[in-house]
Design a protein around this motif. Structure first.
Motif, PDB file in Angstrom:
ATOM      1  N   LEU A 157       0.850  -1.412  -0.058  1.00  0.00           N
ATOM      2  CA  LEU A 157      -0.209   0.127  -0.126  1.00  0.00           C
ATOM      3  C   LEU A 157       0.821   1.365   0.029  1.00  0.00           C
ATOM      4  O   LEU A 157       1.939   1.342   0.521  1.00  0.00           O
ATOM      5  CB  LEU A 157      -0.853  -0.032   1.217  1.00  0.00           C
ATOM      6  CG  LEU A 157      -1.800  -1.231   1.203  1.00  0.00           C
ATOM      7  CD1 LEU A 157      -2.614  -1.288   2.638  1.00  0.00           C
ATOM      8  CD2 LEU A 157      -2.875  -1.131   0.158  1.00  0.00           C
ATOM      9  N   PRO A 158       0.530   2.331  -0.299  1.00  0.00           N
ATOM     10  CA  PRO A 158       1.084   3.491  -0.424  1.00  0.00           C
ATOM     11  C   PRO A 158       1.652   4.008   0.815  1.00  0.00           C
ATOM     12  O   PRO A 158       0.749   3.677   1.684  1.00  0.00           O
ATOM     13  CB  PRO A 158       0.159   4.611  -1.043  1.00  0.00           C
ATOM     14  CG  PRO A 158      -0.929   3.764  -2.028  1.00  0.00           C
ATOM     15  CD  PRO A 158      -0.976   2.496  -1.339  1.00  0.00           C
ATOM     16  N   THR A 159       2.596   4.367   1.111  1.00  0.00           N
ATOM     17  CA  THR A 159       3.203   4.733   2.395  1.00  0.00           C
ATOM     18  C   THR A 159       2.270   6.132   3.009  1.00  0.00           C
ATOM     19  O   THR A 159       1.777   6.671   2.268  1.00  0.00           O
ATOM     20  CB  THR A 159       4.544   5.167   2.452  1.00  0.00           C
ATOM     21  OG1 THR A 159       4.956   5.980   1.633  1.00  0.00           O
ATOM     22  CG2 THR A 159       5.473   3.619   2.004  1.00  0.00           C
ATOM     23  N   ALA A 160       2.648   6.378   4.154  1.00  0.00           N
ATOM     24  CA  ALA A 160       1.936   7.628   4.720  1.00  0.00           C
ATOM     25  C   ALA A 160       2.446   8.832   4.135  1.00  0.00           C
ATOM     26  O   ALA A 160       1.667   9.850   4.094  1.00  0.00           O
ATOM     27  CB  ALA A 160       2.187   7.822   6.314  1.00  0.00           C
ATOM     28  N   GLY A 161       3.774   8.772   3.666  1.00  0.00           N
ATOM     29  CA  GLY A 161       4.054  10.073   3.088  1.00  0.00           C
ATOM     30  C   GLY A 161       4.026   9.828   1.546  1.00  0.00           C
ATOM     31  O   GLY A 161       3.304   9.348   1.081  1.00  0.00           O
ATOM     32  N   PRO A 162       4.717  11.229   0.897  1.00  0.00           N
ATOM     33  CA  PRO A 162       4.368  11.222  -0.545  1.00  0.00           C
ATOM     34  C   PRO A 162       5.262  10.279  -1.572  1.00  0.00           C
ATOM     35  O   PRO A 162       5.081  10.296  -2.550  1.00  0.00           O
ATOM     36  CB  PRO A 162       4.642  12.702  -0.810  1.00  0.00           C
ATOM     37  CG  PRO A 162       5.604  13.125   0.211  1.00  0.00           C
ATOM     38  CD  PRO A 162       5.334  12.268   1.327  1.00  0.00           C
ATOM     39  N   VAL A 163       6.215   9.532  -0.788  1.00  0.00           N
ATOM     40  CA  VAL A 163       7.115   8.801  -1.676  1.00  0.00           C
ATOM     41  C   VAL A 163       7.061   7.415  -1.218  1.00  0.00           C
ATOM     42  O   VAL A 163       7.004   6.912  -0.030  1.00  0.00           O
ATOM     43  CB  VAL A 163       8.451   9.117  -1.242  1.00  0.00           C
ATOM     44  CG1 VAL A 163       9.347   8.279  -2.071  1.00  0.00           C
ATOM     45  CG2 VAL A 163       8.771  10.543  -1.693  1.00  0.00           C
ATOM     46  N   THR A 164       6.677   6.444  -2.414  1.00  0.00           N
ATOM     47  CA  THR A 164       6.472   4.848  -1.873  1.00  0.00           C
ATOM     48  C   THR A 164       7.801   4.257  -2.806  1.00  0.00           C
ATOM     49  O   THR A 164       7.930   4.661  -4.047  1.00  0.00           O
ATOM     50  CB  THR A 164       5.347   4.587  -2.101  1.00  0.00           C
ATOM     51  OG1 THR A 164       4.288   5.282  -1.576  1.00  0.00           O
ATOM     52  CG2 THR A 164       5.050   3.041  -2.176  1.00  0.00           C
ATOM     53  N   GLU A 165       8.495   3.471  -2.183  1.00  0.00           N
ATOM     54  CA  GLU A 165       9.636   2.783  -2.824  1.00  0.00           C
ATOM     55  C   GLU A 165       9.198   1.338  -3.329  1.00  0.00           C
ATOM     56  O   GLU A 165       8.346   0.524  -2.270  1.00  0.00           O
ATOM     57  CB  GLU A 165      10.996   2.543  -2.140  1.00  0.00           C
ATOM     58  CG  GLU A 165      11.899   2.042  -2.707  1.00  0.00           C
ATOM     59  CD  GLU A 165      13.190   1.660  -1.847  1.00  0.00           C
ATOM     60  OE1 GLU A 165      13.938   1.076  -2.360  1.00  0.00           O
ATOM     61  OE2 GLU A 165      13.451   2.486  -1.032  1.00  0.00           O
ATOM     62  N   VAL A 166       9.309   0.924  -4.376  1.00  0.00           N
ATOM     63  CA  VAL A 166       8.899  -0.527  -5.095  1.00  0.00           C
ATOM     64  C   VAL A 166      10.154  -1.134  -5.597  1.00  0.00           C
ATOM     65  O   VAL A 166      10.870  -0.520  -6.166  1.00  0.00           O
ATOM     66  CB  VAL A 166       7.922  -0.373  -6.016  1.00  0.00           C
ATOM     67  CG1 VAL A 166       7.360  -1.982  -6.405  1.00  0.00           C
ATOM     68  CG2 VAL A 166       6.413   0.161  -5.357  1.00  0.00           C
ATOM     69  N   GLY A 167      10.373  -2.521  -5.151  1.00  0.00           N
ATOM     70  CA  GLY A 167      11.452  -3.204  -5.856  1.00  0.00           C
ATOM     71  C   GLY A 167      10.914  -4.153  -6.905  1.00  0.00           C
ATOM     72  O   GLY A 167      10.318  -4.994  -6.552  1.00  0.00           O
ATOM     73  N   LEU A 168      11.736  -4.025  -7.965  1.00  0.00           N
ATOM     74  CA  LEU A 168      11.285  -5.101  -9.126  1.00  0.00           C
ATOM     75  C   LEU A 168      12.486  -6.181  -8.818  1.00  0.00           C
ATOM     76  O   LEU A 168      13.680  -5.594  -9.305  1.00  0.00           O
ATOM     77  CB  LEU A 168      11.142  -4.484 -10.396  1.00  0.00           C
ATOM     78  CG  LEU A 168      10.007  -3.630 -10.458  1.00  0.00           C
ATOM     79  CD1 LEU A 168      10.060  -2.772 -11.921  1.00  0.00           C
ATOM     80  CD2 LEU A 168       8.759  -4.088  -9.815  1.00  0.00           C
ATOM     81  N   PRO A 169      12.279  -7.479  -8.979  1.00  0.00           N
ATOM     82  CA  PRO A 169      13.289  -8.459  -9.083  1.00  0.00           C
ATOM     83  C   PRO A 169      14.126  -8.281 -10.320  1.00  0.00           C
ATOM     84  O   PRO A 169      13.511  -8.081 -11.158  1.00  0.00           O
ATOM     85  CB  PRO A 169      12.674  -9.630  -8.814  1.00  0.00           C
ATOM     86  CG  PRO A 169      11.253  -9.319  -8.332  1.00  0.00           C
ATOM     87  CD  PRO A 169      11.011  -7.894  -8.644  1.00  0.00           C
TER      88      PRO A 169
END
Length: 208
Positions: free
Chosen positions: A113-125
């Motif tokens: 889910l989106p984080t509380a702040g404006p930036v969300t980090e996602v990792g692609l293998p």
């Protein structure tokens, strides 16, 4: 062993503090996918993108829409993955409005889910970085040449040994394993060429 390619998804409401923190985390190779809006442009400029900065790619698909189509999430996902696959060793930054960001994350990272702040980090293998064999071979030849030229000053095995030590050290440094493998291959090539040179000089002493 695989690692993750970092995808940073940012809403247009990101402030200066959040952008400064993200800017410090970005790697040397970054592409910024941005919605063609004034709010997104402010964020992009805050990241240092643009002329002389990170590569910036405006994408019309990231623009806000009042009535998103049923396949919009998958189209956003395809857009980001296409840029990611083009270079698996760079960071991807996506700047868009909150609704687009939420829709993108639902498909790109359905378990996150989106984080509380404006930036969300996602990792692609992704797989491990390939070893540049051509560079290793050329480096090995150069190392053999230098070791041979300095043979009257230091033993010819000293330089290859130092390269081996440096290569072994880099093998355990995250993100630098391919550099260590390159150095080890170069040292092996240098030793092989040195052995061939010694064998040649013993067989044809008049040629040296």
């Amino acid at each position: 062993m695989s690692d993750l390619q970092r995808i940073f998804v940012i809403t247009e409401q990101a402030g200066g503090a959040e952008l400064a923190a993200l800017r410090a985390r970005l790697g040397r190779s970054v592409v910024v996918l941005t919605a063609p809006t004034a709010e997104a442009r402010r964020v992009v400029e805050g990241l240092g993108a643009g002329p002389g900065g990170h590569e910036t790619v405006p994408e019309v698909l990231l623009a806000p829409v009042r009535f998103p189509g049923v396949d919009r999430g998958h189209r956003l996902d395809d857009l980001v993955r296409r840029h990611a696959v083009a270079d698996r060793w760079r960071d991807i930054v996506v700047v868009a409005d909150p609704a687009t960001v939420t829709l993108l994350l639902r498909v790109l990272a359905p378990d996150q889910l989106p984080t509380a702040g404006p930036v969300t980090e996602v990792g692609l293998p992704r797989g491990t970085r390939p070893v540049p064999l051509a560079r290793a071979l050329v480096g090995g030849a150069a190392l053999a040449l230098v070791a041979g030229l300095l043979g009257a000053v230091v033993p010819v095995w000293v330089l290859p040994l130092l390269v081996v030590v440096a290569g072994l050290a880099l093998l355990v440094v995250p993100g630098n394993r391919h550099h260590g493998q390159t150095l080890l291959i170069a040292a092996g090539v240098a030793v092989l060429l040195g052995a061939l040179a010694v064998a040649g000089s013993s067989r044809f002493p008049g040629a040296w």
